[in-house]
Structures are given as C-alpha cells and as structure tokens.
Design an enzyme around this catalytic site. Structure first.
Site, short mmCIF file in Angstrom:
data_model
loop_
_atom_site.label_atom_id
_atom_site.label_comp_id
_atom_site.label_asym_id
_atom_site.label_seq_id
_atom_site.Cartn_x
_atom_site.Cartn_y
_atom_site.Cartn_z
N GLN A 205 -18.37 -6.11 -0.81
CA GLN A 205 -17.51 -6.91 -1.68
C GLN A 205 -17.13 -8.26 -1.05
O GLN A 205 -16.35 -9.01 -1.62
CB GLN A 205 -16.27 -6.13 -2.11
CG GLN A 205 -15.25 -5.84 -1.02
CD GLN A 205 -14.15 -4.91 -1.52
OE1 GLN A 205 -14.35 -3.72 -1.67
NE2 GLN A 205 -12.96 -5.46 -1.79
N HIS B 248 0.84 -1.21 0.00
CA HIS B 248 0.00 0.00 0.00
C HIS B 248 0.87 1.26 0.00
O HIS B 248 0.57 2.22 -0.70
CB HIS B 248 -0.87 0.05 1.27
CG HIS B 248 -1.90 -1.03 1.35
ND1 HIS B 248 -1.82 -2.05 2.27
CD2 HIS B 248 -3.03 -1.24 0.65
CE1 HIS B 248 -2.87 -2.84 2.13
NE2 HIS B 248 -3.61 -2.38 1.16
O1 PAF Z 1 -8.23 -3.39 -3.17
C1 PAF Z 1 -8.87 -3.06 -2.16
O2 PAF Z 1 -8.32 -2.88 -1.09
C2 PAF Z 1 -10.37 -2.87 -2.26
O3 PAF Z 1 -10.94 -3.79 -3.14
C3 PAF Z 1 -10.79 -1.44 -2.62
C4 PAF Z 1 -10.30 -1.04 -4.01
C5 PAF Z 1 -10.24 -0.46 -1.60
C6 PAF Z 1 -12.31 -1.32 -2.63
O4 PAF Z 1 -12.85 -1.61 -1.39
#
Ligand code: PAF
Length: 283
Positions: free
Chosen positions: A61, A37
């Site tokens: 999700q 990240h």
């Molecule tokens: O990749 C992620 O961490 C997630 O899928 C995102 C893009 C932040 C969407 O919740």
C-alpha cells in the site's frame, strides 16, 4: 494476550473461540499504536467476546518514494499497549506469511469508483494494496466484526465495498476520529513532525471546521474548496485536496444538497502527508 505470527496458530486460536460460540472482533493496524487505535480496540471489545489485533506494515500500500522504510515499527510498545487495552490476540505476521509469492508478485484487488477518487488519484495503487491486505487478513482471522477508524474515511468505504462485493461474512464498524487537544487527528505519521511543524499541524483540522462554517453560511462549494486550499498554504502546507463530498460514496454533491456531506483534506507539511475529514452535521 497471546502473540502469533503463524497462520496455523492464529486459526487454531480463533476457531477454538468460535467453537465455544464466541464472537470475534478484529482491528487491523500497521502498528505504532496510539490512543486512536486503542479506541478501536475498545470498540471491538464492546462488539465481540474476543479481540484480535494485527500489526503488519503492508508494503503493497506504499508507493515508490513513500515512507514504507521509515514507517515506525514499535512492536514491543504496541504489545504492551494492547495488553493494557485487553486485547486477546496479537497477529504479527512476517511478509512471507502475507505474501507467499513475494509482495511484488502478489494478487491485487482493485476497488473501483470509491477507491479511484482523492487518495486513489494522489496515491496510485494505494487502495489496491489496502484492499488486498485487508482481504487476506479477513481470510486469515475470520472475524465476525472488524473495526476501522473514520480518519481514513475513504479506506473505510473501500473496505465496505470489498466486503459487499466478495460477500464476506463479517460486519464492518467505524470508530470515531480521536484528536489531540488542539484538534490534530491522531496518526502514526504525526511523529514525523518536528516541533515547528507540530505547532502548525492543527491548521488542517481548523481548515475543515472553516469549510463547514462557510458551507453553513451558504458559500458556494467551489469557492470554499479553493479558499480552504489557500488557507492551508498560508499555514505552511502543500495541499493535495480540500473538498466537500457526499460521505457515502465521495461523489460531488449536487447544488443545494445539504445532508450526508463531509469535508476531506490531504496535505503535506514538510515531508509528512496528513489526512483528515469532518462530517457536516448541519443545523
Ligand atoms: O489503516 C491502516 O492502518 C492500514 O491501511 C490497514 C487497514 C491496517 C491495512 O494495512
């Protein structure tokens, strides 16, 4: 670095930057931040004058039985890391901010084709949740550029398609995969692995390397994919898929096609599902 959870405060801050003529970069995350990240934050910093990160564990999700409840929530540590990496603004909204009608009653965006294959088959509804939350985040943050990691290659394609179809006025940039010294791609889910599983986990990346080598040696795709799955099984994984696809749209390549290809794998190690991919930069 400022931290805001409220939409009005977020907009006031970003709009003030824009009035000063600043270019705003955005890195959406679900938190539990690691070096992968932070490399995206650094990339955003190179593309923009101000960097916004979001931390939001997006309920829509995750499918039933997936790890939404146990997904690591480490906002205090994330915040320290973001300060260290020169992030300007952390947006950490509550569920009610993202889903004012409740996450179970949310509008849902479906991205066909590129969202239906691979992860789309194995995690029904996953990309609807991703596309929906990403569209909402873009509407809230109004970035000029957003950065996504290539480890989630299919997610990147889904986001690019979303941006193109909705004609959203921002650029999408991809950040390279960051790996541990033994090849394991960095992921928040790696922390679910116990010591024994962690020792086996680099076999996922090794399988991708093996797929590339086998392709270079001229083996047939079907044979490579089958053998890669068996390799993963021998290493203790339960594979969902191990495939070679066209990187740009995840279509099955034609026989003899050699450029623009990548291998993608998804497999479970105990209760942890890991994904990874590798471009075939062929000689
Ligand atoms: O990749 C992620 O961490 C997630 O899928 C995102 C893009 C932040 C969407 O919740």
């Amino acid at each position: 670095m400022r931290t805001v959870g409220d939409l009005r405060a977020l907009r006031a801050c970003v709009r003030a930057w824009k009035q000063e003529g600043r270019r705003v970069g955005f890195v959406p995350t679900m938190g539990n931040l690691h070096a992968g990240h932070f490399s995206l934050i650094e990339l955003a910093r190179r593309q923009a004058d101000r960097v916004v990160a979001s931390v939001f564990v997006n309920p829509t999700q995750f499918g039933p039985g997936e790890d939404f409840e146990r997904y690591p929530r480490t906002l205090a540590e994330d915040s320290v890391g973001l300060v260290e990496h020169n992030c300007d603004l952390l947006f950490a909204p509550a569920v009610e901010t993202m889903y004012p009608f409740g996450s179970g009653h949310a509008l849902r965006i479906h991205v066909p084709d590129v969202g239906d294959a691979l992860e789309g088959e194995h995690r029904a509804g996953h990309f609807d949740g991703v596309a929906t939350v990403v569209a909402k985040l873009f509407a809230m943050v109004e970035p000029d550029v957003a950065v996504f990691g290539q480890k989630d290659w299919q997610q990147l394609l889904v986001v690019r398609r979303l941006v193109r179809e909705l004609a959203l006025p921002l650029e999408i940039i991809a950040g390279p995969i960051v790996r541990e010294a033994d090849g394991l791609a960095m992921s928040s889910r790696n922390r679910y692995l116990d010591a024994q599983q962690r020792a086996h986990a680099p076999a996922l990346h090794a399988a991708l390397e093996w797929m590339r080598e086998s392709f270079v040696e001229g083996h047939a795709l079907g044979a490579i994919e089958g053998a890669a799955k068996r390799r993963l099984e021998r290493a203790g994984f339960v594979p969902d898929y191990a495939v070679v696809r066209r990187a740009e749209d995840l279509a099955v390549p034609d026989e003899g096609e050699r450029s623009g290809l990548m291998a993608l794998v998804a497999a479970r190690l105990g209760g942890t599902r890991l994904i990874d991919n590798l471009f075939f930069d062929l000689p």
